[in-house]
Design an enzyme around this catalytic site. Structure first.
Site, PDB file in Angstrom:
ATOM      1  N   LYS A  96       0.867  -1.184   0.000  1.00 43.36           N
ATOM      2  CA  LYS A  96       0.000   0.000   0.000  1.00 43.36           C
ATOM      3  C   LYS A  96       0.900   1.229   0.000  1.00 43.36           C
ATOM      4  O   LYS A  96       1.706   1.425   0.909  1.00 43.36           O
ATOM      5  CB  LYS A  96      -0.898  -0.011   1.237  1.00 43.36           C
ATOM      6  CG  LYS A  96      -1.840   1.182   1.294  1.00 43.36           C
ATOM      7  CD  LYS A  96      -2.733   1.108   2.528  1.00 43.36           C
ATOM      8  CE  LYS A  96      -3.679   2.285   2.597  1.00 43.36           C
ATOM      9  NZ  LYS A  96      -4.494   2.247   3.822  1.00 43.36           N
ATOM     10  N   LYS A 139      -2.203  -1.412  -3.786  1.00 44.27           N
ATOM     11  CA  LYS A 139      -3.040  -0.211  -3.733  1.00 44.27           C
ATOM     12  C   LYS A 139      -2.149   1.017  -3.830  1.00 44.27           C
ATOM     13  O   LYS A 139      -1.180   1.076  -3.078  1.00 44.27           O
ATOM     14  CB  LYS A 139      -3.830  -0.202  -2.417  1.00 44.27           C
ATOM     15  CG  LYS A 139      -4.770   0.979  -2.285  1.00 44.27           C
ATOM     16  CD  LYS A 139      -5.485   0.955  -0.944  1.00 44.27           C
ATOM     17  CE  LYS A 139      -6.401   2.178  -0.840  1.00 44.27           C
ATOM     18  NZ  LYS A 139      -7.078   2.284   0.429  1.00 44.27           N
TER      19      LYS A 139
HETATM   20 ZN   LIG Z   1      -5.666   3.381   8.029  1.00 43.76          ZN
END
Ligand SMILES: [Zn+2]
Length: 326
Positions: free
Chosen positions: A199, A252
């Site tokens: 992420k 992501k």
């Molecule tokens: Zn968070």
């Protein structure tokens, strides 16, 4: 002119579908849903046209709308009725995600995935407990190890409410192991973990922060989310999550990180998920509003490219619209 190799031969209408390499299905898509404990009515999210925060009482209706399009899975995010420095509403038995999960599981056969993080629940908006003095000192933010137990408790409370899968997004080192242990000890060894494994600290999350009211009150998330400059580090992050017991590996955002999606696909056998984030959605809408792009075509092409890069599952705000068009 004598061209023997003519790829155009396979582009005529009858044969195009036969030789198509990638296929997008409604069952590949997961629709994010924002459940808001602070409101009695649906509140449109201005920066994400077509999306709204819904009260707990509307959660089932919202999920049914999604199901009508052919999408079978949702990801629930919660906006709690109160925040504190620990984020304690995140693991409350009567918390907003827990309540919504219970109702959706009781009244529909939807596959419910829950976002496990603390940033929507903490008064400071960070994804865990913050260091004392963090507000004054920008080099400090989240206390990694102290946060693990809270994430684990949150995941267990979601499973207890009926969540089919939990998706930890805090980017705390060791969070997958802590959650796996917590789930196993509580009798939820069958509940899989979709880890936000790679992420990135991305500017494409902007509209989501409006939606989930999760912008940090001070500092930013660069001490725990990944540097957009790094690809090799993503492999390390993902490998750690695999070793800790992640079942599904998420990258992501999606479109600016298709190289990472491809790298993860090639290096691991686990299912790969990609999160087509709020900014990726908002920018197509903004351009379409101006008449500069065709919304439906660019949305489908975006999701197709994410699948082509190697994603099996796609979390996307386009889920309903694209599923309906397929
Ligand atoms: Zn968070």
């Amino acid at each position: 002119m004598n061209l023997r190799d003519r790829p155009r031969r396979l582009r005529t209408d009858g044969v195009r579908p036969l030789v198509s390499e990638t296929r997008l299905d409604a069952t590949d898509l997961i629709a994010p849903v924002f459940v808001d404990a602070t409101t009695d009515e649906r509140v449109p999210i201005e920066t994400m046209p077509g999306h709204e925060r819904v009260p707990v009482d509307e959660a089932v209706a919202r999920v049914e709308e999604i199901r009508e399009t052919g999408v079978e899975a949702v990801m629930l995010f919660g906006i709690p009725n109160a925040k504190d420095e620990y984020g304690s509403r995140a693991w409350a038995e009567d918390g907003v995600v827990q309540e919504a999960t219970r109702r959706v599981k009781a009244e529909t056969d939807t596959y419910v995935i829950t976002d496990v993080c603390l940033c929507e629940y903490t008064s400071h908006g960070h994804c865990g407990l913050v260091e004392p003095e963090a507000e004054e000192n920008p080099r400090l933010t989240v206390q990694n190890d102290e946060t693990l137990e809270l994430l684990s408790k949150t995941a267990v409370s979601h499973a207890d409410a009926g969540a089919d899968m939990v998706a930890p997004s805090a980017m705390a080192d060791g969070m997958v192991r802590a959650i796996r242990e917590g789930l196993d000890e509580s009798g939820f060894s069958d509940v899989p973990i979709m880890s936000y494994a790679a992420k990135y600290e991305s500017a494409f999350y902007g509209p989501f922060r409006d939606a989930a009211d999760g912008a940090p009150a001070f500092g930013d998330r660069r001490h725990y989310q990944m540097d957009p400059a790094n690809a090799r580090e993503a492999m390390r992050e993902v490998k750690l999550d695999v070793e800790e017991g992640a079942d599904v590996l998420m990258v992501k955002p999606a479109l600016p990180y298709l190289d990472i999606v491809r790298d993860v696909r090639e290096a691991f056998d686990h299912p790969v998920a990609a999160y087509n984030v709020s900014g990726e959605y908002a920018m197509l809408h903004a351009a379409a509003d101006k008449g500069w792009l065709n919304l439906e075509e660019t949305a489908v092409e975006s999701l197709l490219s994410i699948k082509r890069a190697g994603a099996d599952l796609i979390l996307t705000y386009f889920a309903e619209d694209v599923a309906e068009s397929l």
